[in-house]
Design an enzyme around this catalytic site. Structure first.
Site, PDB file in Angstrom:
ATOM      1  N   SER A  10       0.848  -1.205   0.000  1.00  0.00           N
ATOM      2  CA  SER A  10       0.000   0.000   0.000  1.00  0.00           C
ATOM      3  C   SER A  10       0.880   1.250   0.000  1.00  0.00           C
ATOM      4  O   SER A  10       1.706   1.435   0.910  1.00  0.00           O
ATOM      5  CB  SER A  10      -0.880   0.009   1.253  1.00  0.00           C
ATOM      6  OG  SER A  10      -1.347   1.332   1.487  1.00  0.00           O
ATOM      7  N   HIS A  35      -0.923  -1.260  -4.331  1.00  0.00           N
ATOM      8  CA  HIS A  35      -2.217  -0.963  -3.699  1.00  0.00           C
ATOM      9  C   HIS A  35      -2.328   0.539  -3.485  1.00  0.00           C
ATOM     10  O   HIS A  35      -1.541   1.136  -2.746  1.00  0.00           O
ATOM     11  CB  HIS A  35      -2.317  -1.708  -2.367  1.00  0.00           C
ATOM     12  CG  HIS A  35      -3.660  -1.652  -1.717  1.00  0.00           C
ATOM     13  ND1 HIS A  35      -4.724  -2.440  -2.112  1.00  0.00           N
ATOM     14  CD2 HIS A  35      -4.120  -0.889  -0.705  1.00  0.00           C
ATOM     15  CE1 HIS A  35      -5.772  -2.169  -1.348  1.00  0.00           C
ATOM     16  NE2 HIS A  35      -5.434  -1.239  -0.479  1.00  0.00           N
ATOM     17  N   ASP A  37      -4.533   3.460  -2.104  1.00  0.00           N
ATOM     18  CA  ASP A  37      -5.669   3.768  -1.220  1.00  0.00           C
ATOM     19  C   ASP A  37      -6.207   5.155  -1.512  1.00  0.00           C
ATOM     20  O   ASP A  37      -5.528   6.153  -1.275  1.00  0.00           O
ATOM     21  CB  ASP A  37      -5.218   3.688   0.249  1.00  0.00           C
ATOM     22  CG  ASP A  37      -5.076   2.254   0.704  1.00  0.00           C
ATOM     23  OD1 ASP A  37      -3.999   1.900   1.235  1.00  0.00           O
ATOM     24  OD2 ASP A  37      -6.026   1.480   0.511  1.00  0.00           O
ATOM     25  N   MET A  39      -8.926   7.945  -0.650  1.00  0.00           N
ATOM     26  CA  MET A  39      -9.815   8.328   0.446  1.00  0.00           C
ATOM     27  C   MET A  39     -10.335   9.741   0.212  1.00  0.00           C
ATOM     28  O   MET A  39      -9.587  10.625  -0.212  1.00  0.00           O
ATOM     29  CB  MET A  39      -9.045   8.281   1.777  1.00  0.00           C
ATOM     30  CG  MET A  39      -8.477   6.896   2.073  1.00  0.00           C
ATOM     31  SD  MET A  39      -7.604   6.877   3.649  1.00  0.00           S
ATOM     32  CE  MET A  39      -6.912   5.237   3.607  1.00  0.00           C
ATOM     33  N   HIS A  68      -8.047   0.904  -4.351  1.00  0.00           N
ATOM     34  CA  HIS A  68      -9.024   0.687  -3.273  1.00  0.00           C
ATOM     35  C   HIS A  68      -9.768   1.993  -3.027  1.00  0.00           C
ATOM     36  O   HIS A  68      -9.218   2.923  -2.447  1.00  0.00           O
ATOM     37  CB  HIS A  68      -8.257   0.224  -2.022  1.00  0.00           C
ATOM     38  CG  HIS A  68      -9.130  -0.009  -0.832  1.00  0.00           C
ATOM     39  ND1 HIS A  68      -8.612  -0.239   0.418  1.00  0.00           N
ATOM     40  CD2 HIS A  68     -10.485  -0.051  -0.686  1.00  0.00           C
ATOM     41  CE1 HIS A  68      -9.609  -0.411   1.270  1.00  0.00           C
ATOM     42  NE2 HIS A  68     -10.746  -0.303   0.625  1.00  0.00           N
ATOM     43  N   MET A  70     -12.078   4.208  -1.182  1.00  0.00           N
ATOM     44  CA  MET A  70     -12.817   4.458   0.054  1.00  0.00           C
ATOM     45  C   MET A  70     -13.483   5.818  -0.117  1.00  0.00           C
ATOM     46  O   MET A  70     -13.077   6.829   0.493  1.00  0.00           O
ATOM     47  CB  MET A  70     -11.860   4.426   1.265  1.00  0.00           C
ATOM     48  CG  MET A  70     -11.379   3.007   1.554  1.00  0.00           C
ATOM     49  SD  MET A  70      -9.880   2.910   2.533  1.00  0.00           S
ATOM     50  CE  MET A  70      -8.666   3.063   1.208  1.00  0.00           C
ATOM     51  N   MET A 139     -11.218  -6.314   4.841  1.00  0.00           N
ATOM     52  CA  MET A 139     -10.448  -5.362   5.652  1.00  0.00           C
ATOM     53  C   MET A 139     -10.269  -5.897   7.066  1.00  0.00           C
ATOM     54  O   MET A 139     -11.225  -6.386   7.675  1.00  0.00           O
ATOM     55  CB  MET A 139     -11.179  -4.014   5.696  1.00  0.00           C
ATOM     56  CG  MET A 139     -11.177  -3.349   4.337  1.00  0.00           C
ATOM     57  SD  MET A 139     -11.095  -1.556   4.462  1.00  0.00           S
ATOM     58  CE  MET A 139      -9.418  -1.352   5.016  1.00  0.00           C
ATOM     59  N   ASP A 177      -6.440  -6.782   3.996  1.00  0.00           N
ATOM     60  CA  ASP A 177      -5.896  -5.424   3.958  1.00  0.00           C
ATOM     61  C   ASP A 177      -6.024  -4.752   5.319  1.00  0.00           C
ATOM     62  O   ASP A 177      -7.126  -4.454   5.771  1.00  0.00           O
ATOM     63  CB  ASP A 177      -6.682  -4.638   2.897  1.00  0.00           C
ATOM     64  CG  ASP A 177      -6.216  -3.207   2.769  1.00  0.00           C
ATOM     65  OD1 ASP A 177      -6.910  -2.428   2.101  1.00  0.00           O
ATOM     66  OD2 ASP A 177      -5.173  -2.854   3.349  1.00  0.00           O
TER      67      ASP A 177
END
Ligand code: DX5
Ligand code: ZN
Length: 220
Positions: A10, A35, A37, A39, A68, A70, A139, A177
């Site tokens: 990540s 990965h 992330d 957000m 990913h 979010m 998660m 994760d």
């Protein structure tokens, strides 16, 4: 040696002042996926990066961008992430009015579909869509931050998913994760995960020796 295990570092734990170089280092260190992330400060109480940065990072590696999301809403941004170069687009079912429509939208852009379950989210949220999913992200921390403590309570969920995937002979990557380290990675693999996401362990352990940390996790 578990050779079919993939490692997806990540970049949330990377040095954001030189993300391109960090991704090149991860590529050279043997990462299978990268990965990313994403957000939005709304679905989770943190803000990271968006499609524009992913577009700039795309040319530095050929490795799979395991993105990913979010974020909520999510449907209106799928096109941007697909065009930015995401390979796997993973979303949270709680972030969309229709899981099926979001799956179909990701497929429309010929991207692999990932669906993520928060620690307290149940398999029932996704069970009826399994035939259309390429990856399930389980998660093991509450989404939002790197460096949190692994939540072993999610392992029975992982086991159950592995059982369903095996019984129905489905081709789905099981990704775990959050808080993955050298102590719990074997438990995660034994519970059925074949993709390990890790941020802080890969970037911080053994003086940040990425190659060593990736291979230690892979050979858990
Ligand atoms: C948390 C992210 C995770 C996290 C993993 O919301 O989805 O990918 O960055 O970082 P570590 O391995 O430090 O828990
Ligand atoms: Zn993540």
């Amino acid at each position: 040696m578990s050779s079919n295990i993939k490692i997806s570092p990540s970049i949330l734990s990377a040095d954001f002042s030189k993300l391109g170089e960090e991704i090149i280092s991860l590529d050279k260190a043997g990462a299978d996926y990268i990965h990313v992330d994403v957000m939005d400060g709304h679905f989770v109480p943190n803000i990271t990066i968006g499609p524009e940065i992913i577009k700039k990072l795309r040319p530095v590696t050929k490795k799979t961008f395991d993105v990913h999301l979010m974020i909520e809403p999510v449907d209106k941004y799928i096109k941007d992430f697909a065009n930015a170069g995401a390979d796997i687009i993973t979303f949270h079912p709680e972030a969309t009015p229709s899981t099926e429509e979001t799956i179909n939208l990701i497929k429309k852009f010929n991207k692999k579909v990932g669906v993520s379950l928060k620690p307290k989210s149940d398999i029932s949220l996704i069970e009826k869509y399994l035939k259309k999913i390429d990856l399930i992200l389980v998660m093991s921390v509450e989404p939002g931050f790197a460096g949190q403590k692994f939540m072993p309570d999610v392992l029975p969920k992982l086991k159950k998913l592995k059982e369903i995937i095996t019984n129905e002979n489905l081709k789905i990557d099981l990704e775990i994760d959050g808080g993955i380290n050298f102590e719990n990675s074997k438990d995660a693999i034994n519970a059925g995960a074949n993709v390990l996401v890790s941020g802080s362990t890969i970037f911080k352990q053994n003086n940040g020796d990425l190659k060593k940390n990736i291979s230690l996790l892979r050979s858990s």
